[in-house]
Design an enzyme around this catalytic site. Sequence first.
Site, PDB file in Angstrom:
ATOM      1  N   CYS A  11      61.083  54.630  -5.171  1.00 65.93           N
ATOM      2  CA  CYS A  11      60.605  56.348  -6.381  1.00 65.93           C
ATOM      3  C   CYS A  11      61.331  56.917  -6.992  1.00 65.93           C
ATOM      4  O   CYS A  11      61.294  56.912  -8.421  1.00 65.93           O
ATOM      5  CB  CYS A  11      60.256  57.538  -4.791  1.00 65.93           C
ATOM      6  SG  CYS A  11      58.846  56.689  -3.624  1.00 65.93           S
ATOM      7  N   CYS A  57      -2.435  40.936  -3.936  1.00 68.87           N
ATOM      8  CA  CYS A  57      -3.840  40.693  -4.677  1.00 68.87           C
ATOM      9  C   CYS A  57      -3.423  41.366  -6.305  1.00 68.87           C
ATOM     10  O   CYS A  57      -2.561  42.025  -6.667  1.00 68.87           O
ATOM     11  CB  CYS A  57      -4.819  41.005  -4.159  1.00 68.87           C
ATOM     12  SG  CYS A  57      -5.108  42.116  -4.279  1.00 68.87           S
ATOM     13  N   CYS A  62      58.065  47.492   2.624  1.00 73.92           N
ATOM     14  CA  CYS A  62      57.635  48.560   3.195  1.00 73.92           C
ATOM     15  C   CYS A  62      56.969  49.581   2.631  1.00 73.92           C
ATOM     16  O   CYS A  62      56.147  49.416   1.450  1.00 73.92           O
ATOM     17  CB  CYS A  62      59.195  50.071   3.098  1.00 73.92           C
ATOM     18  SG  CYS A  62      59.129  50.866   1.551  1.00 73.92           S
ATOM     19  N   ASP A  76      68.283  38.628  15.001  1.00 70.46           N
ATOM     20  CA  ASP A  76      67.546  40.074  14.593  1.00 70.46           C
ATOM     21  C   ASP A  76      68.467  40.995  14.685  1.00 70.46           C
ATOM     22  O   ASP A  76      69.462  40.969  15.512  1.00 70.46           O
ATOM     23  CB  ASP A  76      66.500  40.705  15.773  1.00 70.46           C
ATOM     24  CG  ASP A  76      65.696  41.537  15.534  1.00 70.46           C
ATOM     25  OD1 ASP A  76      65.621  41.962  14.574  1.00 70.46           O
ATOM     26  OD2 ASP A  76      65.502  43.140  16.324  1.00 70.46           O
ATOM     27  N   ASP A  83      63.638  40.833  20.160  1.00 69.16           N
ATOM     28  CA  ASP A  83      63.302  41.080  21.032  1.00 69.16           C
ATOM     29  C   ASP A  83      62.394  42.636  20.728  1.00 69.16           C
ATOM     30  O   ASP A  83      61.804  42.561  21.551  1.00 69.16           O
ATOM     31  CB  ASP A  83      64.634  42.595  21.646  1.00 69.16           C
ATOM     32  CG  ASP A  83      65.225  43.799  20.632  1.00 69.16           C
ATOM     33  OD1 ASP A  83      64.842  43.444  19.716  1.00 69.16           O
ATOM     34  OD2 ASP A  83      64.751  44.851  20.960  1.00 69.16           O
TER      35      ASP A  83
END
EC number: 7.2.2.8
Length: 1498
Positions: free
Chosen positions: A185, A388, A499, A1044, A1301
Amino acid sequence: MDLSMSVNSVTISVEGMTCSSCVWTIEQQIGKLNGVHHIKVSLEEKNATIIYDPKLQTPKTLQEAIDDMGFDAILHNPKPLPVLTETVFLTGTASLVPPWDHIQSTLLKTKGVTDIKISPQQRTAVVTIIPSIVNANQIVELVPDLSLDTGTLEKKSGTCEDYSMAQPGEVMLKMKVEGMTCHSCTSTIEGKIGKLQGVQRIKVSLDNQEATVVYQPHLITAEEIKKQIEVVGFTAFIKKQPKYLKLGAIDIERLKNTPVKSSEGSQQRSPSYTSNSTVIFTIDGMHCKSCVSNIESALSTLQHISSVVVSLENKSAIVKYNTSLVTPETLKKAIEAISQGQYRVSSASEIESTSNSPSSSSLQKSPLNIVSQPLTQETVINIDGMTCNSCVQSIEGVISKKAGVKSIQVSLANGKGTVEYDPLLTSPETLREAIENMGFDASLSDTNEPLVVIAQPSSEMPLLTSTNEFHTKMMTPIHDKEEPKTSSKCYIQVTGMTCASCVANIERNLRREEGIYSVLVALMAGKAEVRYNPALIQPPMIAELIRELGFGAIVIENADEGDGVLELVVRGMTCASCVHKIESTLTKHRGIFYCSVALATNKAHIKYDPEIIGPRDIIHTIESLGFEASLVKKDRSASHLDHKREIRQWRRAFLVSLFFCIPVMGLMIYMMVVDHHLASLHHNQNMSQEEMISIHSSMFLERQILPGLSIMNLLSFLLCVPVQFFGGWHFYIQAYKALKHKTANMDVLIVLATTIAFAYSLVILLVAMYERAKVNPVTFFDTPPMLFVFIALGRWLEHVAKGKTSEALAKLISLQATEATIVTLDSDNILLSEEQVDVELVQRGDIIKVVPGGKFPVDGRVIEGHSMVDESLITGEAMPVAKKSGSTVIAGSINQNGSLLIRATHVGADTTLSQIVKLVEEAQTSKAPIQQFADKLSGYFVPFIVIISIATLLVWIIIGFLNFEIVETYFPGYNRSISRTETIIRFAFQASITVLCIACPCSLGLATPTAVMVGTGVGAQNGILIKGGEPLEMAHKVKVVVFDKTGTITHGTPVVNQVKVLVESNRMPRNKILAIVGTAESNSEHPLGAAITKYCKQELDTETLGTCIDFQVVPGCGINCKVTNIEGLLHKNNWKIEENNIKNASLVQIDESNEQSSTSSSMIIDAQFSNTLNAQQYKVLIGNREWMIRNGLAINSNVNDSMTEHERRGRTAVLVAVDDELCGLIAIADTVKPEAELAVHILKSMGLEVVLMTGDNSKTARSIASQVGITKVFAEVLPSHKVAKVKQLQEEGKRVAMVGDGINDSPALAMANVGIAIGTGTDVAIEAADVVLIRNDLLDVVASIDLSRKTVKRIRINFVFALIYNLIGIPIAAGVFMPIGLVLQPWMGSAAMAASSVSVVLSSLFLKLKPTYENYELHARNQMGQKSPSEISVHVGIDDTSRNSPKLGLLDRIVNYSRASINSLLSDKRSLNSVGTSEPDKHSLLVGDCREDDDSAL
């Protein structure tokens, strides 16, 4: 003169120009640059002279700009020359007020004007010009409202002073900016505002939510800067009104247009009062599309031209321009000047235009000077249902009376109506509806663009056909933004989003572009859906706009992906007319592309546009016709992955084989014992061969039922048949498939061995019966059952393990909410009604209510309410996220404490959760199965055995014919009644078949399954669950281990790291603060609150805390409450401290509580304090900076610095205020598991690469990585990026193990060669992984890889055992050792088989010894040291390029470098100091890690 107003000139040598086109290109490109007043390029002298504004450009940047175009630019003299400028004074002539804004924008667009200052009070304008480019008279011509004030013209060189022009100084402005969430931002605002003319510098602070702008008030006002920030999508307030000169407001359009030149062909917005006109030129000399684009780009760069359309076929150019600033003659010259002498231009006609003011619609009056006629368009409507001519007449009669219809012709034969109409009065859609209302089916034919027709054709009519397209574009009404009927939709693949802020950034910026109606970006799918006006913008341009924002963008060609597909069950249909009624009603609906209803199955299949219509509307429509409609319930159990069929099949095969194998094995063992007994008798008692045979044949099993058929052989045969054909059926199929593909695997080997053994035994038996043999033949009926039992067991267990994969998907799907509460609101957002519907009926745009504790059914945007939301499903982070109006929410995440109203943006298969399901599904189906070692071996073994057996056959036939005596001697049961040839062939066959049978791969089949069974068993005992053989065989090949962060390397729950007391301890002791804080947070549901309460209870050594009243929580800020009844706590605690102090008087303790207050005096005060004061009430505030500021508390710089330091280390810093005084700072973080550093080090010492991959921010990731010694980090990574990263590593030829996990890790766990899940993780991750670590201990990662290495080694040893017996047995069976009397007795074959099987099983059991990775540990502990931050490379997203800092100046670089080296020195020093203290002090344990924390508490 003030330097800021000077103008400089520089000459740059340019090599590489070849023709006038190069000259023109450089002049155009460089001339467009901001701050370049004039450029002259000479092809002869090979140089470019540029006059520029030194505030905006430097010789270096200009040289680089020319370089970037592909030419060689050389700056011989970097010192620029000052350029003479003149000042022209203009005064207003007319009595009317001149349009100052218009004058200013007109003059500033003129080349050669460097500055203009207007004083509306004195009705004067001061214009600074470069006389070599423009003169005073030309200026006066441009602005007829002003006249030249003679006698005031001044010459100025770059040095002389001119006080009348003195610059009003720069002004600094501070603004509060709300709505910023991340650094994306701030960079968006800095980028946008920094480009505005007059803004010198801008700095935006995310923490303080403010922007500081330095600007020149004579060029731009504070109000305009504020407005521009709001255009970007943030709210801004001016803090202090700056003092600046009240000069005329500048047209905001100039701010938008001046710095950023509009892209090719884009329509420049001209100010609202200019009058536009259109001219058509005929151009001769264009050869190809390159000429067309040359002319279009050359003209569109000119400032007074709105649009250019060049047609090669008609040799024409249609130019829309500003009549007040440009004449057709200048345009003609401009086209001719593009390429000297190439183009001949003649003016064909001029099209007048209305004044382009906002009030008048931008519709053109009719072209070619026929201004009087209204414009006419023609459209073709497809009409069904006419029978018609009377139908034809009634349509023509009704439609011709409609307003704006000029004429209509309806054709009965083609079923089409052609209508000429006035587009100002009616539209094709209105006409189509009118025909439908008469009872016919009408649809607009997609192909025809409305044709522009002139009522009375003119002589130049032929030219117009080419300009149809152009006029259609020009007639697009201005209010199109609201009514995208002519809109198209495209899908763009967007990469590089990390994000929700990236999504917001793309959506916000694209929505501002002209011609884009709506933008919807899906983060997980990486897809943007854009609805746009094809007349104004095209998908490639949209993709380019996204690329300019710094993301990757590719247009997806097959765009029908976004169509919704609906399957419905329709009840109540009776005949074909019902079907027709439903189909015709639905297809008439706008937004439904296709509908097919089947009467037989009661099903309807519908394709629709989810933006226009949704499943609920469609069901409602069908129900309004009198039928019942409901969704077809989808089976979402991922049954294609559950291996149920295979499990059933192998289980059956195993049980059949086992049932028949047990008796066979019994018989075999019995015969082996008896044979052995006879052999010993023969050996000890010197029995003759005849006696042996007679004893043998007198045994019960050897008795003959029929001549040549013993009981033993009959039983074996009967037991073998069902196994061979029922148990082994599947092997036959697999072997057939393998042979078809010209490969030989384990199945081929098994089938070959069993079939040959069975067929041979059967043939021998039949021959014996036919010959009525006295001696029973040796059969191999025991081979097939035994072999099939072991193999079927192995396969069955393997499929059971594989079948677990689908459970991961079932678990994921169960996370989805099944129902949603849809609410209807009126215009004032007041709730009118709410209803529960199936989640699959939720449509885009629906408003959904989510109560506390509820799951979000779809992805959406919050429109009302505040709450905290647990999004660990996507990010893996335990911390809840604050949501307020405008925030995006994700399906499957859990709403915590407040009720929210959300508007659905992604529904059905587009939700984030569905995308994760899809990722897991794709990963599991695309994972290539590893080729089992046994299969590889069989590939060589099968041909080898077959060749040997054929060789045996041939050799014995040859020997037999050469020397018959050998055969006669050694052929058991040689019968003289058979001919010699038959005897030889039978003997040879028997030898070769025996070779095949002894080489039976029973032990080969056992080698892998037994080792895998033992390996998995050993794993299970040590808390490592391994699902099947594949991960076990794969793990030893792993080269990269990806971890992780949250919950894997760290605990995944926040823990208090440090408490810093900010007041003197005699005024507020540490324990008192802890008691107050603990009591206050005991009512909070937030994980941070729970962590603080837990810490306080531990420190105060108590289970009960004080009383808390008036508890209030503000999501995202903090809490506010009153606390009482804590005196008892403190009193009890003080006695404990006294006791401890007496005990520990001899020990010197560096303990936090002592640092705060260990003196007895304070305790006496405290003791008195608790006696004298009865239940005192404390007002408590706990929260972040903003919460304290909001409650009127000042935060001094020291506190601010330590908060910033904690945040840099990836912790959360929380402030505590008691009775309106800041008392403490609590640092909370997710702590690293104690064994993580060791585990990482051991993995590295095993030669593996270790990578950290996390959805968390890069600061935290870097901090954690430095603590555990990982040097490669990927931060802010989405679940789909994790998969992509794993794939990327696999494509580099590395085998990858992923340790995770969370739900967000499950796609990557499924994709990795070996997925390792932590046992405390989510069910989904555990189901998706191949290996589960039950004990939540990272050293088990090491153990599992180690176990795999050992198991594979064991498997190889097993193969050696299995093959040794074969290699010894084969030559014996082939009869190689016959001359020395070694003949293969039947029991030898069975014994060899049994022995090889037993040795294989025993060898596998050796694995049971516990895997030893302790020696790794000892070795590792000696070498461990922490990584300094400078050694760690952090990548954001999955790109391999580290996040680079922006280009720094030399000085900055030196400062940064020296700072970095000092830091690394310090960190090394810290690690050296810390090696000595093997017993960490209590303080270091409390704070986390002494090497990481120098800042102990005050």
